[in-house]
Structure formats: C-alpha cells, structure tokens
Design a protein around this motif. Sequence first.
Motif, PDB file in Angstrom:
ATOM      1  N   GLU A  96      -8.688  11.534  12.623  1.00  0.00           N
ATOM      2  CA  GLU A  96      -8.683  10.620  11.640  1.00  0.00           C
ATOM      3  C   GLU A  96      -7.282  10.323  11.221  1.00  0.00           C
ATOM      4  O   GLU A  96      -6.470  11.230  11.087  1.00  0.00           O
TER       5      GLU A  96
ATOM      6  N   GLU B  59      -4.870   8.608   8.019  1.00  0.00           N
ATOM      7  CA  GLU B  59      -4.819   8.598   6.675  1.00  0.00           C
ATOM      8  C   GLU B  59      -3.434   8.469   6.525  1.00  0.00           C
ATOM      9  O   GLU B  59      -2.436   8.826   7.211  1.00  0.00           O
TER      10      GLU B  59
ATOM     11  N   ASP C 182      -6.294   8.453   0.978  1.00  0.00           N
ATOM     12  CA  ASP C 182      -7.052   7.523   1.829  1.00  0.00           C
ATOM     13  C   ASP C 182      -6.598   6.264   2.085  1.00  0.00           C
ATOM     14  O   ASP C 182      -5.845   5.535   1.590  1.00  0.00           O
ATOM     15  N   LYS C 183      -6.571   5.829   3.686  1.00  0.00           N
ATOM     16  CA  LYS C 183      -5.979   4.890   4.189  1.00  0.00           C
ATOM     17  C   LYS C 183      -6.542   3.410   3.363  1.00  0.00           C
ATOM     18  O   LYS C 183      -5.881   2.289   3.477  1.00  0.00           O
ATOM     19  N   ASP C 184      -7.875   3.503   2.994  1.00  0.00           N
ATOM     20  CA  ASP C 184      -8.517   2.240   2.486  1.00  0.00           C
ATOM     21  C   ASP C 184      -8.452   2.424   1.017  1.00  0.00           C
ATOM     22  O   ASP C 184      -8.764   0.960   0.513  1.00  0.00           O
ATOM     23  N   ASN C 185      -7.777   3.401   0.439  1.00  0.00           N
ATOM     24  CA  ASN C 185      -7.725   3.509  -1.012  1.00  0.00           C
ATOM     25  C   ASN C 185      -6.633   4.134  -1.355  1.00  0.00           C
ATOM     26  O   ASN C 185      -6.552   5.454  -1.680  1.00  0.00           O
TER      27      ASN C 185
ATOM     28  N   LYS D 257       1.562   6.992   8.152  1.00  0.00           N
ATOM     29  CA  LYS D 257       0.148   6.975   8.394  1.00  0.00           C
ATOM     30  C   LYS D 257       0.177   7.858   9.567  1.00  0.00           C
ATOM     31  O   LYS D 257       0.423   7.739  10.892  1.00  0.00           O
TER      32      LYS D 257
ATOM     33  N   ASP E 175       0.754  -1.000  -0.180  1.00  0.00           N
ATOM     34  CA  ASP E 175       0.070   0.145  -0.022  1.00  0.00           C
ATOM     35  C   ASP E 175       0.836   1.258   0.011  1.00  0.00           C
ATOM     36  O   ASP E 175       0.610   2.312  -0.686  1.00  0.00           O
TER      37      ASP E 175
END
Length: 208
Positions: free
Chosen positions: A122, A124, A150-153, A55, A24
């Motif tokens: 939050e 990220e 975005d941490k998920d994308n 992060k 990632d």
Amino acid sequence: MRKLIAIVMMLLPMLAMLTGCKSDEDKVRETAEAYLYKNMKNPESLKILSCEIRKDTIPFWLSENMFDLAEKCDKAMDKFNHYKDMSYLFIDEKIESANEFSSAREALINAYKYEQQNDSAEIEYVAYVKSSGTNPMGGTVSNSTIVIIDKDNPEKILGSYVVNSDFIGKFAVIKMLGADYEFKTNKFGKYETEGLPYIEQFIMNDAE
C-alpha cells in the motif's frame, strides 16, 4: 487604459483563488504538524526542524503484531544471554531460556515471511518529521516522528510512530531475525543505509 484596468480587475479574483489553493502535500504537512502540536505536552515550545513529505510504500513489518513479536523475542534473547554463560547449576534455566528464545525467534520469522508473502504494498503519504521542544522539566528534547496519512484524504492520519530507542530496538530485531539482515557501519562509525527503503534510512539515521 480603462480596458486594461477592467481586465486586471477581472483577473484579481482568479489570482486570489489560485494563490489560495493548497497542494495535497501542503495539506499533509499541515496535518502532520497539527498532530504533533496536539500531542505534545508543551505545544507552545514545539519547533519543526524539518518535515519531508513523500508518497511511500508502507512496509509490511510496520504493524502492532510484528512489534509485539519483536518485544517478546528481545526479552527472550535477554533472558537467554543472562543464563547461557552460567554454570551448570543453572542447567534448567539455561534450557528453558534457550527454548523460549528459539520459540520466540521462530514465531517472529514465520510472521515476517507470512506478512511479506501477503504484502499488498500500500502506498500512502508519509511525513518524516524532526522536531524539538521542552519537556515538563524544562529540558530540550529532540524527536523524530513518522506520520502516515491517507493518500486520498490528506487530513486523515492512519498511524504515527515516534522513532525512539524502543522503536529502533524493535525494528532492529525484526530486521536482523526476520530479514536475516546484518547491520554494518562505515569507517566513520555510521550505519550503512544504501539500498534500504527511505523509511528504514530515516530510522537508521536516527539510531546513530
């Protein structure tokens, strides 16, 4: 020997898959660098000097509203400083500018406290990028950029900030008035950043 060769042949596709997988962080780095390339006037001259991926918690003060309030406060402070030492022939202007600065300062402090109390903390991906390139006149320019992803994308950009003099000035106003923070320098004239969040260290190091 034939069995060994057969085993190796079976493992080759698996090795290819493993070596072809990107983490990632690698994807985040590619996203950040592609963004800078896309938004540069002379992209062919872009050189990435460093790109640190972390992060991090996104600071509550990093918002359009806070930066707008900082800009208003900065302008009001400039106006106040312009009139404060003038003679009493400018008494009306002195009072007006003092009231404007007081109002702008109070608005920023109240907004800072509100955002701080309602902070969702939050986390990220943040790319801290230092780069260089040439401007339209052919001169070399260096830039520091904060890209939030975005941490998920890892391909989705949530925001970006060029750490230039305007950005640093607004950050300083928010920090000094909102957090009642005093910037200090060491004996070498460098800003002391120990204890500050990494994002603030990155900004302050660029202010020197």
